[in-house]
Design a protein around this motif. Structure first.
Motif, PDB file in Angstrom:
ATOM      1  N   VAL A 108      10.523   3.742  -8.955  1.00 53.73           N
ATOM      2  CA  VAL A 108      10.531   2.925  -9.768  1.00 53.73           C
ATOM      3  C   VAL A 108      11.385   2.172  -9.755  1.00 53.73           C
ATOM      4  N   LEU A 109      12.684   1.902  -9.455  1.00 52.03           N
ATOM      5  CA  LEU A 109      13.221   0.682  -9.506  1.00 52.03           C
ATOM      6  C   LEU A 109      13.063   0.002  -8.314  1.00 52.03           C
ATOM      7  N   HIS A 110      12.511   0.334  -7.537  1.00 52.58           N
ATOM      8  CA  HIS A 110      11.365  -1.205  -6.515  1.00 52.58           C
ATOM      9  C   HIS A 110      10.418  -1.710  -7.125  1.00 52.58           C
ATOM     10  N   GLY A 111       9.569  -1.318  -7.349  1.00 50.22           N
ATOM     11  CA  GLY A 111       8.345  -2.020  -8.388  1.00 50.22           C
ATOM     12  C   GLY A 111       9.068  -2.135  -9.539  1.00 50.22           C
ATOM     13  N   LEU A 112      10.393  -1.453 -10.039  1.00 50.59           N
ATOM     14  CA  LEU A 112      10.275  -2.940 -10.893  1.00 50.59           C
ATOM     15  C   LEU A 112      10.818  -4.331 -10.975  1.00 50.59           C
ATOM     16  N   ALA A 113      11.603  -4.353  -9.619  1.00 45.89           N
ATOM     17  CA  ALA A 113      12.395  -5.077  -9.109  1.00 45.89           C
ATOM     18  C   ALA A 113      10.900  -6.615  -8.569  1.00 45.89           C
ATOM     19  N   VAL A 114      10.410  -6.062  -7.958  1.00 49.21           N
ATOM     20  CA  VAL A 114       9.029  -6.361  -7.606  1.00 49.21           C
ATOM     21  C   VAL A 114       8.371  -6.979  -8.573  1.00 49.21           C
ATOM     22  N   ASP A 115       7.992  -6.500  -9.324  1.00 46.97           N
ATOM     23  CA  ASP A 115       6.936  -7.276 -10.549  1.00 46.97           C
ATOM     24  C   ASP A 115       6.837  -6.470 -11.610  1.00 46.97           C
ATOM     25  N   ALA A 116       8.343  -5.959 -11.970  1.00 44.21           N
ATOM     26  CA  ALA A 116       8.963  -5.797 -13.651  1.00 44.21           C
ATOM     27  C   ALA A 116       7.648  -4.460 -14.021  1.00 44.21           C
ATOM     28  N   ASP A 117       6.998  -4.311 -15.311  1.00 48.45           N
ATOM     29  CA  ASP A 117       6.226  -3.294 -15.194  1.00 48.45           C
ATOM     30  C   ASP A 117       4.531  -2.988 -14.268  1.00 48.45           C
ATOM     31  N   ARG A 118       4.155  -4.149 -14.305  1.00 51.30           N
ATOM     32  CA  ARG A 118       3.585  -4.333 -13.177  1.00 51.30           C
ATOM     33  C   ARG A 118       3.654  -3.204 -12.152  1.00 51.30           C
ATOM     34  N   GLY A 119       4.484  -3.594 -11.260  1.00 52.48           N
ATOM     35  CA  GLY A 119       5.611  -2.589  -9.827  1.00 52.48           C
ATOM     36  C   GLY A 119       5.120  -1.168 -10.800  1.00 52.48           C
ATOM     37  N   LEU A 166      14.256  -7.207 -18.401  1.00 55.12           N
ATOM     38  CA  LEU A 166      13.307  -5.870 -19.102  1.00 55.12           C
ATOM     39  C   LEU A 166      13.562  -4.186 -18.440  1.00 55.12           C
ATOM     40  N   GLY A 167      14.469  -4.347 -18.029  1.00 57.68           N
ATOM     41  CA  GLY A 167      14.633  -3.132 -17.599  1.00 57.68           C
ATOM     42  C   GLY A 167      14.025  -2.165 -18.149  1.00 57.68           C
ATOM     43  N   GLU A 168      14.476  -0.871 -18.923  1.00 60.89           N
ATOM     44  CA  GLU A 168      13.533   0.405 -18.859  1.00 60.89           C
ATOM     45  C   GLU A 168      12.901   0.485 -19.708  1.00 60.89           C
ATOM     46  N   LEU A 169      12.359  -0.885 -20.165  1.00 61.46           N
ATOM     47  CA  LEU A 169      10.918  -1.457 -21.576  1.00 61.46           C
ATOM     48  C   LEU A 169      10.021  -0.992 -20.900  1.00 61.46           C
ATOM     49  N   ALA A 170       9.842  -2.176 -19.063  1.00 57.76           N
ATOM     50  CA  ALA A 170       8.842  -2.198 -18.675  1.00 57.76           C
ATOM     51  C   ALA A 170       8.511  -1.135 -17.762  1.00 57.76           C
ATOM     52  N   THR A 171       9.676   0.047 -17.578  1.00 58.71           N
ATOM     53  CA  THR A 171       9.837   1.006 -17.234  1.00 58.71           C
ATOM     54  C   THR A 171       8.800   1.640 -17.941  1.00 58.71           C
ATOM     55  N   VAL A 172       8.587   2.036 -19.370  1.00 61.49           N
ATOM     56  CA  VAL A 172       8.107   2.916 -19.793  1.00 61.49           C
ATOM     57  C   VAL A 172       6.409   2.377 -20.260  1.00 61.49           C
ATOM     58  N   ARG A 173       6.670   0.703 -20.353  1.00 62.60           N
ATOM     59  CA  ARG A 173       5.217  -0.077 -20.120  1.00 62.60           C
ATOM     60  C   ARG A 173       4.396   0.634 -19.165  1.00 62.60           C
ATOM     61  N   GLY A 174       5.375   0.339 -17.677  1.00 62.04           N
ATOM     62  CA  GLY A 174       4.535   0.402 -16.560  1.00 62.04           C
ATOM     63  C   GLY A 174       4.177   1.971 -16.425  1.00 62.04           C
ATOM     64  N   THR A 175       5.046   2.249 -16.332  1.00 62.46           N
ATOM     65  CA  THR A 175       4.332   4.088 -16.930  1.00 62.46           C
ATOM     66  C   THR A 175       3.471   4.465 -17.778  1.00 62.46           C
ATOM     67  N   ALA A 176       3.136   4.528 -18.458  1.00 68.69           N
ATOM     68  CA  ALA A 176       2.142   4.403 -19.616  1.00 68.69           C
ATOM     69  C   ALA A 176       0.641   4.351 -19.334  1.00 68.69           C
ATOM     70  N   LEU A 222       1.164  -1.208  -0.177  1.00 71.83           N
ATOM     71  CA  LEU A 222       0.030   0.408   0.531  1.00 71.83           C
ATOM     72  C   LEU A 222       0.851   1.371   0.491  1.00 71.83           C
ATOM     73  N   THR A 223       2.255   1.137  -0.082  1.00 70.09           N
ATOM     74  CA  THR A 223       2.911   2.737   0.283  1.00 70.09           C
ATOM     75  C   THR A 223       3.727   2.303  -0.879  1.00 70.09           C
ATOM     76  N   LEU A 224       5.226   3.143  -0.561  1.00 69.63           N
ATOM     77  CA  LEU A 224       6.189   2.940  -1.616  1.00 69.63           C
ATOM     78  C   LEU A 224       6.997   2.213  -0.590  1.00 69.63           C
ATOM     79  N   GLY A 225       7.304   2.433   0.567  1.00 69.69           N
ATOM     80  CA  GLY A 225       8.004   2.083   1.573  1.00 69.69           C
ATOM     81  C   GLY A 225       7.995  -0.034   1.686  1.00 69.69           C
TER      82      GLY A 225
END
Length: 352
Positions: free
Chosen positions: A304-315, A87-97, A3-6
């Motif tokens: 954002v990197l924390h979310g990426l590490a946890v669940d790729a673009d969904r994170g 997936l790196g930045e590819l997942a980041t851009v997808r997840g942001t969109a 529920l939080t970024l923490g």
């Protein structure tokens, strides 16, 4: 349930190799500035207004450099998202969109090419630029990004070399075998600090803005501004925007938190160009506090990197959606119907 970024930060730490975690999470020196970035937000208190007659959800849309964003929020530049997920930045851009129409600033040291990132679509893509000694290599990257549809350049101005990052020194940090920046060629990138010491241009001066103008028609923002004098000089040099940033506490330890210097920079810029801030943002109310002190928008990095590490673009989507939900919740409870209602009277620094 996260529920939080923490929550995402704690989960990410269990998924990453300790040396990689230290590289992503650590700062320079004794990490005084790293800690100060977050602590500065904890010294601020919100001042809500009541009986304001606001009935609809708060309006968070804004326009920066002529482009509409769904909120004054974006993804700060960070190298090697591939350290957090293949997936790196590819997942980041997808997840942001998937979260909203928000900008992503892609690092010179991205693990994915600018062309494949531009093909994802979504919100604005900006290129973060380290001006290398090999200006031709820098120019080629800028040209590729511009051809791919990137909308702005973000020149990092606080890194003649990398700061003394003790965690990395103690760990003898090296990039994993085979990991290289996808948009550069021809160097040994295994040690980020060693590469920077030999390939970054240490003697940059204000003429670099003119050089960037000569090689690209894109707007130019300067990232790493911490004083009113430099903010004024940036505008006078022709910059289209400034980033109040101390590189996430990773360069010169002992400089102030970005939130603490934000008001003097806003005053120096005097509305002539957008002022963006990064560093220490972990909650929607942090975004609100920065806007109250004059920022036009706020960029978030490590979460954002924390979310990426946890669940790729969904994170990544989940992290940004949490921030957006917290921002609208804080605005609504503070009696703020839209961004124009936010001002210096929205916060106070001393305890009530």
């Amino acid at each position: 349930m996260r529920l939080t970024l923490g929550d995402f930060e704690r989960a990410a730490r269990t998924r990453l190799d300790p040396g990689i975690w230290d590289f992503l999470a650590g700062g320079a020196g004794e990490e005084r500035t790293l800690a100060a970035n977050a602590e500065a937000f904890d010294r601020l208190w919100l001042r809500p207004r009541v009986l304001r007659g606001t009935t609809a959800p708060p309006e968070t849309a804004t326009t920066i450099l002529g482009r509409s964003w769904d909120a004054p929020l974006g993804v700060a530049p960070m190298g090697y998202h591939t350290l957090a997920h293949p997936l790196g930045e590819l997942a980041t851009v997808r997840g942001t969109a998937a979260a909203a129409r928000l900008p992503v600033v892609i690092s010179t040291f991205a693990g994915r090419t600018v062309e494949e990132l531009a093909a994802v679509g979504g919100g604005p893509l900006w290129l973060q630029v380290y001006c290398l000694r090999d200006r031709a290599m820098t120019r080629r990257l800028i040209g590729r990004a511009e051809d791919a549809g990137f909308e702005a350049l973000v020149l990092t101005v606080d890194a003649p070399h990398l700061g003394r990052r003790l965690r990395d020194l103690r760990n003898g940090f090296r990039l994993p075998e085979g990991m290289v920046p996808a948009n550069l060629e021809g160097h040994d990138f295994s040690s980020p600090a060693a590469h920077a010491s030999t390939q970054f241009a240490p003697a940059l001066d204000w003429s670099v803005v003119d050089w960037l103008r000569s090689v690209s028609a894109l707007p130019i923002l300067l990232k790493g501004i911490l004083t009113d004098d430099d903010a004024a000089r940036a505008v006078e040099s022709g910059a289209d925007g400034v980033f109040v940033s101390n590189h996430g506490g990773r360069q010169l330890d002992g400089v102030p938190a970005t939130l603490d210097v934000l008001p003097e920079i806003v005053a120096a810029v005097a509305g002539r160009v957008p002022v963006l801030l990064d560093g220490g943002v972990r909650r929607g109310r942090d975004v609100l506090a920065a806007l109250a002190l004059g920022a036009d928008a706020v960029l978030v990095g490590r979460p954002v990197l924390h979310g990426l590490a946890v669940d790729a673009d969904r994170g990544v989507t989940d992290v940004l959606n949490i921030l957006l939900a917290e921002l609208t919740d804080a605005m609504g409870l503070a009696g703020l119907g839209d961004l124009a209602d936010i001002g210096p009277e929205t916060v106070r620094r001393d305890r009530p």
